[in-house]
Design a protein around this motif. Structure first.
Motif, mmCIF file in Angstrom:
data_model
loop_
_atom_site.group_PDB
_atom_site.id
_atom_site.type_symbol
_atom_site.label_atom_id
_atom_site.label_comp_id
_atom_site.label_asym_id
_atom_site.label_seq_id
_atom_site.Cartn_x
_atom_site.Cartn_y
_atom_site.Cartn_z
ATOM 1 N N ILE B 28 41.541 54.297 45.781
ATOM 2 C CA ILE B 28 42.711 54.666 44.965
ATOM 3 C C ILE B 28 42.761 53.786 43.712
ATOM 4 N N LEU B 29 42.562 52.491 43.899
ATOM 5 C CA LEU B 29 42.643 51.574 42.751
ATOM 6 C C LEU B 29 41.525 51.860 41.751
ATOM 7 N N LEU B 30 40.337 52.160 42.261
ATOM 8 C CA LEU B 30 39.233 52.497 41.346
ATOM 9 C C LEU B 30 39.531 53.789 40.594
ATOM 10 N N ALA B 31 40.121 54.765 41.296
ATOM 11 C CA ALA B 31 40.474 56.024 40.634
ATOM 12 C C ALA B 31 41.480 55.778 39.507
ATOM 13 N N MET B 32 42.267 54.709 39.669
ATOM 14 C CA MET B 32 43.262 54.368 38.645
ATOM 15 C C MET B 32 42.688 53.434 37.580
ATOM 16 N N ASN B 33 41.381 53.226 37.636
ATOM 17 C CA ASN B 33 40.688 52.353 36.678
ATOM 18 C C ASN B 33 40.946 50.867 36.934
ATOM 19 N N ILE B 34 41.448 50.532 38.102
ATOM 20 C CA ILE B 34 41.689 49.125 38.425
ATOM 21 C C ILE B 34 40.430 48.596 39.116
ATOM 22 N N VAL B 35 39.649 47.883 38.358
ATOM 23 C CA VAL B 35 38.345 47.448 38.871
ATOM 24 C C VAL B 35 38.402 46.055 39.502
ATOM 25 N N SER B 36 39.458 45.288 39.158
ATOM 26 C CA SER B 36 39.573 43.944 39.722
ATOM 27 C C SER B 36 40.541 43.957 40.897
ATOM 28 N N SER B 37 40.028 44.346 42.026
ATOM 29 C CA SER B 37 40.882 44.316 43.214
ATOM 30 C C SER B 37 40.113 43.694 44.364
ATOM 31 N N ARG B 38 40.868 43.019 45.203
ATOM 32 C CA ARG B 38 40.275 42.387 46.383
ATOM 33 C C ARG B 38 41.123 42.717 47.586
ATOM 34 N N GLY B 39 40.464 42.984 48.684
ATOM 35 C CA GLY B 39 41.185 43.269 49.917
ATOM 36 C C GLY B 39 41.127 42.081 50.855
ATOM 37 N N CYS B 40 42.256 41.800 51.496
ATOM 38 C CA CYS B 40 42.310 40.718 52.481
ATOM 39 C C CYS B 40 42.854 41.294 53.786
ATOM 40 N N TYR B 41 42.378 40.725 54.884
ATOM 41 C CA TYR B 41 42.816 41.221 56.190
ATOM 42 C C TYR B 41 43.980 40.422 56.768
ATOM 43 N N ASP B 42 44.244 39.255 56.198
ATOM 44 C CA ASP B 42 45.353 38.451 56.726
ATOM 45 C C ASP B 42 45.910 37.542 55.624
ATOM 46 N N ALA B 43 47.032 36.898 55.966
ATOM 47 C CA ALA B 43 47.719 36.055 54.997
ATOM 48 C C ALA B 43 46.866 34.855 54.576
ATOM 49 N N LYS B 44 46.116 34.320 55.525
ATOM 50 C CA LYS B 44 45.314 33.140 55.224
ATOM 51 C C LYS B 44 44.293 33.435 54.117
ATOM 52 N N SER B 45 43.566 34.532 54.265
ATOM 53 C CA SER B 45 42.567 34.858 53.245
ATOM 54 C C SER B 45 43.237 35.285 51.939
ATOM 55 N N CYS B 46 44.434 35.868 52.044
ATOM 56 C CA CYS B 46 45.179 36.231 50.834
ATOM 57 C C CYS B 46 45.493 34.972 50.027
ATOM 58 N N PHE B 47 45.958 33.937 50.699
ATOM 59 C CA PHE B 47 46.272 32.680 50.005
ATOM 60 C C PHE B 47 45.028 32.075 49.367
ATOM 61 N N LYS B 48 43.923 32.153 50.098
ATOM 62 C CA LYS B 48 42.664 31.605 49.572
ATOM 63 C C LYS B 48 42.287 32.347 48.274
ATOM 64 N N GLU B 49 42.400 33.661 48.314
ATOM 65 C CA GLU B 49 42.069 34.470 47.137
ATOM 66 C C GLU B 49 43.042 34.202 45.986
ATOM 67 N N MET B 50 44.329 34.056 46.326
ATOM 68 C CA MET B 50 45.336 33.813 45.277
ATOM 69 C C MET B 50 45.067 32.493 44.556
ATOM 70 N N LEU B 51 44.612 31.506 45.325
ATOM 71 C CA LEU B 51 44.354 30.194 44.713
ATOM 72 C C LEU B 51 43.101 30.216 43.864
#
Lengths: 160, 161
Positions: B28-51
């Motif tokens: 969906i994000l690619l269809a919207m031209n959003i090429v910089s997206s990352r998927g995380c499976y849990d809060a811990k990896s989300c925080f790691k990616e956010m930092l």
């Protein structure tokens, strides 16, 4: 720099950076084009989704059988709820809203409002059987000629 | 020539513990031209990616494993580990009872979008978020978007006391 307005007992913050700084109104594509792009990918994604349904059925079957035998408890209830929750969210997203309805029913029957020992296991079993049938016949929604008895069975498999 | 929203520069993290949702969201994000997206499976990896690379938006489910999506929202609003507490957070969830929506709002969610998700529904909600930035309230018991203006779809639901 975030502008901060001090009020009585709280503050109002106005962050300088907003999404408008990143999203322009030129050079984009129309929603129609986005939907056309997505439609091209949807068939492949739906196949992936459907390929995962037997594993979902197996997980539900294992947990439900444990509960039916009196060997299960809260972990099995939680697992059933999660499977129902995932089905509820994904069924419609992948073009199978009837699976979403079945998932919603499983969620209702396994919510934390009930203790594991007092779950309506026969009703959950009906949902599992319906899911198995719907997946085998690839029944998408109420437009399918085979959907009417499924929807009727689902309506009857709710808690009174 | 018509002007359309250009989402290309958006950087998005989506958090969901289901593999199929990752495939769907990425598409969906690619269809919207959003090429910089990352998927995380849990809060811990989300925080790691956010930092590592702060996103512009976090899209999260409420039912995460092992951590609850509400806890993730509260941790972001508390600026845990120095993450940007003002980050827009879109809740994407199948838990759509009013109590779920209110819980998400009170945890500090910016907007709520119910599953099933489609290009159209996500597009509309992102446009809404772009056009309607919300001020933040910092009080002793709450920090997050101003709840006096309810989330879209729930306008007028409740007003801040």
């Amino acid at each position: 720099m975030t502008k901060i307005v001090k009020m009585e007992g709280y503050e109002i913050h106005h962050p300088k950076t907003t999404l408008k700084n990143k999203v322009g109104t030129s050079g984009g594509i129309s929603l129609k084009e986005m939907e056309q792009r997505m439609a091209k990918k949807m068939a492949g994604l739906t196949e992936e989704f459907l390929a995962g349904i037997p594993a979902v059925i197996k997980t539900i079957e294992t947990s439900l059988t444990k509960l039916e035998k009196g060997d299960g408890g809260e972990p099995e209830q939680t697992l059933l709820f999660r499977q129902g929750h995932d089905l509820k969210g994904m069924g419609g997203s992948f073009g199978y809203p009837i699976m979403g309805t079945i998932g919603e029913g499983i969620c209702e029957l396994t919510s934390r409002d009930f203790k594991a020992s007092s779950l309506s296991l026969p009703l959950i079993r009906i949902h599992l059987d319906l899911l198995t049938y719907v997946a085998a016949k690839r029944i998408k929604d109420d437009a399918d000629p085979n959907a009417a008895p499924i929807l009727a069975a689902l309506a009857n498999a709710r808690l009174k | 020539m018509a002007n359309y929203y250009n989402f290309r520069n958006l950087n998005i993290i989506f958090v969901d513990d289901n593999k199929n949702m990752h495939l769907l969201m990425k598409s969906i994000l690619l269809a919207m031209n959003i090429v910089s997206s990352r998927g995380c499976y849990d809060a811990k990896s989300c925080f790691k990616e956010m930092l590592e690379d702060p996103p512009d938006i976090v899209i999260t489910d409420l039912s995460l494993n092992p951590e609850n999506g509400l806890d993730l929202i509260r941790r972001i609003r508390a600026s845990e580990q120095g993450v940007d507490r003002y980050m827009p957070i879109l809740v994407l969830s199948g838990q759509t009872k009013m109590e779920n929506v209110i819980e998400a709002r009170d945890a500090g969610a910016t907007e709520f979008l119910s599953k099933p998700v489609s290009v159209g529904s996500l597009h509309d909600r992102l446009v809404w978020m772009v056009e309607n930035p919300r001020a933040f309230i910092k009080a002793s018991e709450y920090i997050g978007p101003d709840r006096r203006r309810a989330m879209r779809g729930y306008e007028g639901m409740e007003r801040r006391q």
